[in-house]
Write a protein that holds these residues in place. Structure first.
Motif, PDB file in Angstrom:
ATOM      1  N   LEU A  26      10.225   9.399   5.555  1.00 40.94           N
ATOM      2  CA  LEU A  26       9.906   8.576   4.605  1.00 40.94           C
ATOM      3  C   LEU A  26      10.318   9.674   3.256  1.00 40.94           C
ATOM      4  CD1 LEU A  26       8.798   6.603   2.782  1.00 40.94           C
ATOM      5  CD2 LEU A  26       6.583   7.675   2.820  1.00 40.94           C
ATOM      6  N   SER A  27      10.125  10.922   3.213  1.00 41.94           N
ATOM      7  CA  SER A  27      10.551  11.713   2.213  1.00 41.94           C
ATOM      8  C   SER A  27      11.872  11.760   1.982  1.00 41.94           C
ATOM      9  CB  SER A  27       9.886  12.996   2.546  1.00 41.94           C
ATOM     10  OG  SER A  27       8.585  13.202   2.552  1.00 41.94           O
ATOM     11  N   ARG A  28      12.757  11.861   3.118  1.00 37.93           N
ATOM     12  CA  ARG A  28      14.057  11.960   2.955  1.00 37.93           C
ATOM     13  C   ARG A  28      14.701  10.532   2.548  1.00 37.93           C
ATOM     14  NH1 ARG A  28      17.952  12.661   8.171  1.00 37.93           N
ATOM     15  NH2 ARG A  28      17.377  10.518   8.474  1.00 37.93           N
ATOM     16  N   GLU A  29      14.079   9.591   2.957  1.00 40.12           N
ATOM     17  CA  GLU A  29      14.649   8.232   2.344  1.00 40.12           C
ATOM     18  C   GLU A  29      14.432   8.032   0.952  1.00 40.12           C
ATOM     19  OE1 GLU A  29      16.227   5.937   4.269  1.00 40.12           O
ATOM     20  OE2 GLU A  29      16.443   4.555   2.575  1.00 40.12           O
ATOM     21  N   VAL A  30      13.244   8.434   0.351  1.00 40.08           N
ATOM     22  CA  VAL A  30      12.963   8.332  -1.026  1.00 40.08           C
ATOM     23  C   VAL A  30      13.964   9.237  -1.852  1.00 40.08           C
ATOM     24  CG1 VAL A  30      10.989   8.356  -2.699  1.00 40.08           C
ATOM     25  CG2 VAL A  30      10.325   7.618  -0.363  1.00 40.08           C
ATOM     26  N   PHE A 249      -5.069  -3.173  -0.420  1.00 41.70           N
ATOM     27  CA  PHE A 249      -4.914  -2.804   0.976  1.00 41.70           C
ATOM     28  C   PHE A 249      -3.704  -3.573   1.673  1.00 41.70           C
ATOM     29  CE2 PHE A 249      -6.415  -2.987   5.594  1.00 41.70           C
ATOM     30  CZ  PHE A 249      -5.530  -1.738   6.057  1.00 41.70           C
ATOM     31  N   SER A 250      -2.677  -2.827   2.164  1.00 44.28           N
ATOM     32  CA  SER A 250      -1.693  -3.666   2.662  1.00 44.28           C
ATOM     33  C   SER A 250      -1.117  -2.826   4.095  1.00 44.28           C
ATOM     34  CB  SER A 250      -0.566  -3.876   1.723  1.00 44.28           C
ATOM     35  OG  SER A 250       0.060  -2.618   1.281  1.00 44.28           O
ATOM     36  N   GLY A 251      -0.250  -3.571   4.690  1.00 43.38           N
ATOM     37  CA  GLY A 251       0.473  -2.888   5.784  1.00 43.38           C
ATOM     38  C   GLY A 251       2.114  -2.806   5.563  1.00 43.38           C
ATOM     39  N   ILE A 252       2.277  -1.320   5.863  1.00 41.29           N
ATOM     40  CA  ILE A 252       3.925  -1.208   5.401  1.00 41.29           C
ATOM     41  C   ILE A 252       4.673  -0.625   6.787  1.00 41.29           C
ATOM     42  CG2 ILE A 252       5.781  -0.045   4.247  1.00 41.29           C
ATOM     43  CD1 ILE A 252       3.855  -0.075   1.778  1.00 41.29           C
ATOM     44  N   GLY A 478      11.311   2.438   3.338  1.00 44.45           N
ATOM     45  CA  GLY A 478      11.425   3.431   2.006  1.00 44.45           C
ATOM     46  C   GLY A 478      11.516   2.534   0.796  1.00 44.45           C
ATOM     47  N   GLU A 479      12.158   1.279   0.897  1.00 43.63           N
ATOM     48  CA  GLU A 479      12.103   0.428  -0.332  1.00 43.63           C
ATOM     49  C   GLU A 479      10.720  -0.041  -0.628  1.00 43.63           C
ATOM     50  OE1 GLU A 479      14.900  -3.479  -0.310  1.00 43.63           O
ATOM     51  OE2 GLU A 479      16.070  -1.420  -0.306  1.00 43.63           O
ATOM     52  N   GLU A 480       9.984  -0.377   0.317  1.00 46.49           N
ATOM     53  CA  GLU A 480       8.643  -0.812   0.309  1.00 46.49           C
ATOM     54  C   GLU A 480       7.830  -0.078  -0.280  1.00 46.49           C
ATOM     55  OE1 GLU A 480       6.612  -3.434   2.969  1.00 46.49           O
ATOM     56  OE2 GLU A 480       8.349  -3.887   3.874  1.00 46.49           O
ATOM     57  N   TYR A 481       7.948   1.453   0.177  1.00 47.08           N
ATOM     58  CA  TYR A 481       7.166   2.582  -0.336  1.00 47.08           C
ATOM     59  C   TYR A 481       7.442   2.717  -1.726  1.00 47.08           C
ATOM     60  CZ  TYR A 481       4.566   3.761   3.687  1.00 47.08           C
ATOM     61  OH  TYR A 481       3.634   3.700   4.894  1.00 47.08           O
ATOM     62  N   ILE A 482       8.637   2.484  -2.142  1.00 43.95           N
ATOM     63  CA  ILE A 482       9.190   2.986  -3.558  1.00 43.95           C
ATOM     64  C   ILE A 482       8.621   2.005  -4.474  1.00 43.95           C
ATOM     65  CG2 ILE A 482      11.011   3.197  -5.206  1.00 43.95           C
ATOM     66  CD1 ILE A 482      12.669   4.557  -2.923  1.00 43.95           C
ATOM     67  N   LYS A 483       8.461   0.731  -4.025  1.00 48.06           N
ATOM     68  CA  LYS A 483       8.089  -0.565  -4.706  1.00 48.06           C
ATOM     69  C   LYS A 483       6.498  -0.423  -4.979  1.00 48.06           C
ATOM     70  CE  LYS A 483      10.502  -4.503  -3.391  1.00 48.06           C
ATOM     71  NZ  LYS A 483      10.492  -5.518  -2.300  1.00 48.06           N
ATOM     72  N   MET A 484       5.858   0.179  -3.925  1.00 50.68           N
ATOM     73  CA  MET A 484       4.231   0.567  -3.830  1.00 50.68           C
ATOM     74  C   MET A 484       4.150   1.581  -4.937  1.00 50.68           C
ATOM     75  SD  MET A 484       1.433  -0.330  -3.160  1.00 50.68           S
ATOM     76  CE  MET A 484       2.046  -1.876  -2.048  1.00 50.68           C
ATOM     77  N   TYR A 485       5.099   2.814  -4.749  1.00 42.30           N
ATOM     78  CA  TYR A 485       4.809   3.572  -5.760  1.00 42.30           C
ATOM     79  C   TYR A 485       4.781   3.396  -7.342  1.00 42.30           C
ATOM     80  CZ  TYR A 485       5.924   7.055  -1.953  1.00 42.30           C
ATOM     81  OH  TYR A 485       5.878   7.713  -0.650  1.00 42.30           O
TER      82      TYR A 485
END
Ligand code: GLC
Length: 491
Positions: A26-30, A249-252, A478-485
């Motif tokens: 994940l870190s690499r993708e972000v 709360f969600s699932g990614i 990665g895209e979903e996590y960035i959206k969440m951030y």
């Protein structure tokens, strides 16, 4: 954005399970998408130092408040395959991270409470002010608690926390000493049910519950596991708390590293192949049979790769081995057990089956062989009791190895049954799914898979190739996590 990951693992320097892979991948993708990512880890004496480049001290005298006094720490910094990592080393008689193991000590809760405190103290003192602190699993559950209750008053009032749960089974239970040690104090406050008090043991504080209560957002690692944790028993006692916090709360879904797991360019397999050269997979099957001294024949090879433990459904794995043999298939198992009873059991089986030319048990951790098995096997059995995400089925799909899975958690979210999936068309289906956790259930799915292999080889191949078409790389996750951030950053 500026993101700091805080975790107890990061592959390949510190890896006990899938958590390490996720923190790294994940870190690499972000980062590749233009954000700044740093990772804070404990400096364990047994980590793989050969995977760190340019290790040097980054912050010499970090004094971390602990009980009435403070503990002197050094913070080191280095690159792990391109990721910037900080390693915290306490100099105290507790030798928290000099144990030769990552987990499994009697004082694990104290070790990781200390790590969490030290990580926040390091951010504070070194003037790092990330937009988002992303922390993982029970080991870092106290981070959002301490951030909100203490550190925001020292100038860290603009930091948001995403808390990711990879495994609900381990939650971190502690008594009041952890409050006195970290300086949270206020026993009667934290021992309330809407705080950290465990839902079932009134004498215990629960780190993971703290993470859930205090984080700006919580996620687990697949959409279906998020649902199960709230509505079934997969939350291991935290279901009610999650329900109360369901608005955040969600699932990614996790991704896998497509640079490591790519049958078109895999240095560990003798014959590279892809969808358009699928017939070359059979050459790897031959190579696998040769390497493991299996009888050379056209029987289907079923495989299991993973930890041999309760979570992975070890009883069903055992049953699947013998059932595969009884159905005229071959079976390859690669795995190791930390539990000595399970370990003895599988060593016994290995000796018992030693002369059988249709089965091979490899009781170790062997990354290279794993690649060859993914490439050479026809089907992969994943009968987990629970599985927040699971990486095996994702790798299998990529290698055109048809997964036979129990429909829980991430397995349910990623494998669609060839015969019975109502939500996916025939062309979208990718494997075989069973639901109950008894022998009969695994048998019926294996029967359907083996029958298709023997009776409809063209369709079986089509199914395998359909799985290869899915993209479970880090791209989408990665895209979903960035959206969440960015969503929590603006809260
Ligand atoms: C844990 C879970 C596994 C998940 C991994 C990474 O090991 O058991 O299902 O894939 O974490 O999130």
């Amino acid at each position: 954005m500026y993101i700091v990951q805080i975790a107890s693992e990061c592959a390949p320097v510190i890896k006990a399970g899938g958590l390490g892979d996720v923190v790294y991948g994940l870190s690499r993708e972000v980062e590749e998408r233009g954000h700044c990512v740093e990772i804070i880890l404990p400096k364990y004496n047994n980590m793989r130092y050969d995977h760190i480049w340019g290790l040097h001290d980054a912050y010499r005298d970090l004094w971390v408040p602990w009980y009435g006094g403070s503990v002197h720490c050094s913070v080191f910094c280095g690159w792990v395959h391109g990721r910037l990592c900080f390693f915290i080393e306490p100099h105290s008689e507790d030798f928290f991270f000099d144990r030769g193991v990552y987990y499994g000590c009697d004082d694990d809760v104290m070790r990781f409470a200390f790590f969490s405190k030290a990580a926040l103290e390091f951010l504070l003192k070194s003037n790092k002010r990330p937009n988002v602190i992303h922390c993982h699993d029970w080991q870092t559950g106290l981070i959002p608690v301490m951030l909100y209750e203490m550190y925001q008053y020292h100038g860290m009032d603009n930091q948001r926390v995403l808390y990711t749960i990879h495994n609900f089974k381990h939650q971190g239970f502690a008594g009041s000493e952890v409050l006195w040690a970290t300086g949270l104090n206020r026993e009667s406050y934290y021992f309330q049910y809407d705080q950290l008090r465990d839902n079932f043991n009134p004498f215990s504080l629960n780190f993971m519950k703290g993470g859930i209560v205090y984080a700006n957002h919580i996620n687990t690692v697949s959409p279906h596991h998020a649902w199960e944790a709230m509505h079934g028993d997969a939350g291991f006692g935290l279901g009610h708390t999650l329900h109360l916090k369901s608005f955040k709360f969600s699932g990614i879904l996790n991704g896998i590293d497509y640079a490591t797991w790519n049958p078109e360019e895999d240095p560990h397999i003798p014959y590279d192949y892809g969808i358009s050269t699928f017939e070359d997979k059979a050459l790897n099957k031959k190579a696998l049979q040769e390497k493991l001294l299996l009888r050379a024949c056209d029987k289907p090879i079923l495989a299991f790769i993973g930890r041999l433990d309760d979570q992975k459904g070890v009883q069903l794995v055992h049953h699947a081995m013998y059932f595969a043999l009884s159905r005229g298939a071959q079976f390859v198992l690669l795995g190791s057990a930390t539990d000595s009873v399970i370990n003895d059991w599988f060593w016994h089986e290995k000796r018992y089956l030693n002369e059988n030319p249709d089965i091979h048990l490899e009781l170790s951790f062997n990354e290279e062989l794993a690649h060859l098995i993914y490439a050479g096997a026809d089907m992969m059995v994943v009968p987990s009791k629970f599985e927040p995400c699971g990486l095996t089925q994702l790798i299998s799909l990529r290698y055109g190895t048809v997964p036979i899975v129990r429909g829980v958690g991430g397995l349910y979210s990623t494998v669609f049954d060839w015969d019975y999936d109502n939500e996916h068309s025939r062309e979208e289906r990718t494997g075989f799914v069973f639901y109950d956790s008894d022998n009969y259930a695994v048998e019926s799915a294996m029967n359907r898979a083996i029958d298709l292999y023997y009776n409809e080889p063209k369709l079986f191949q089509q199914l395998a190739m359909q799985g290869m078409q899915y993209d479970y790389s880090w791209k989408q996750s990665g895209e979903e996590y960035i959206k969440m951030y960015s969503q929590i950053r603006h809260q």
